[in-house]
Enzyme design. Sequence first.
Site, short mmCIF file in Angstrom:
data_model
loop_
_atom_site.label_atom_id
_atom_site.label_comp_id
_atom_site.label_asym_id
_atom_site.label_seq_id
_atom_site.Cartn_x
_atom_site.Cartn_y
_atom_site.Cartn_z
N HIS A 51 12.43 -12.75 16.16
CA HIS A 51 11.22 -13.53 16.44
C HIS A 51 10.01 -12.84 15.84
CE1 HIS A 51 14.06 -14.83 19.53
NE2 HIS A 51 13.36 -15.94 19.63
N ASP A 67 12.15 -16.68 14.37
CA ASP A 67 11.79 -17.88 15.13
C ASP A 67 10.35 -17.87 15.64
OD1 ASP A 67 14.44 -18.50 14.80
OD2 ASP A 67 14.83 -18.91 16.92
#
Length: 280
Positions: free
Chosen positions: A244, A90
């Site tokens: 992430h 992400d």
Amino acid sequence: MRPLLPRTVLVAIALSLGFAVTSCGPPPGSEAGAAPTPKATAPQPTPEHQQSSPKGPERRPLAPALNGKAIGPGGSLQGTGGTTVALTFDDGPDPVQTPALLDALLQNHVRATFCLVGKQVKANPALVRRIVAEGHTVCNHSWEHRTDLGDLPDREMLSDLSATNDAIHEAEPKARIRYFRAPYGKFNKRMVDNAALLGMNSIFWDVDDLSYKDEDRGTGEVMVAFMSKRIRTLIRPGTIVLSHDFGRPQTPVTYRNMLPWLKTQFSLEPLPVTDLPDGR
């Protein structure tokens, strides 16, 4: 210059003005602590985008249901629905960490899913092209990672998601965007429904490697060991893993170390888009 919304979306926006606006609160398991991208204002629709049509909104084909039985917040998908494992990253693309992660994935012949933020896409279009060229799936992660995206009126929410899709397609017209992930995982039913109007399935996760907890554990070897242990302990067939890459140097290191082992234990695949008709 503000990105313009596609014609299909403009119709959906107009009709959405008549919908009842409801909001479910933030769901459990959201990405609390994840670093949002810098603030900016998502492009807003102009008055001509609010004209109605007697035919109503035209829904594009959704991504495959993945035989998904595990349902997350707001009706999002919480697993792949099969035995494959989907690694998802992400908040990027990040000019430093995303290339390092892509190098690790390429070296190990693994493809993943990248949930992209519109602002970061505009700043790093070449990375979007590389992500697509190397066979990874792209996912809409909103324009600027707003914490209150799910509370916005339908018109503004659709504008945010559409601006992100437009930025991705401007960077790489061949990108096929069939998935959406809410910032911090804060899904509600309206958000899932609006993503569906744009032809996107909403994806949650069932394993979070907590890569954003670097303020607690640091970005060095201790954090890499923590993430690696968490992945080994929690991952199972059908898992969607949340990680992430934006601003997280521990992520490329962790997955460079973990990918050889993961490949021996699981079938690692990006979320599928290849069996879908093209079009936006």
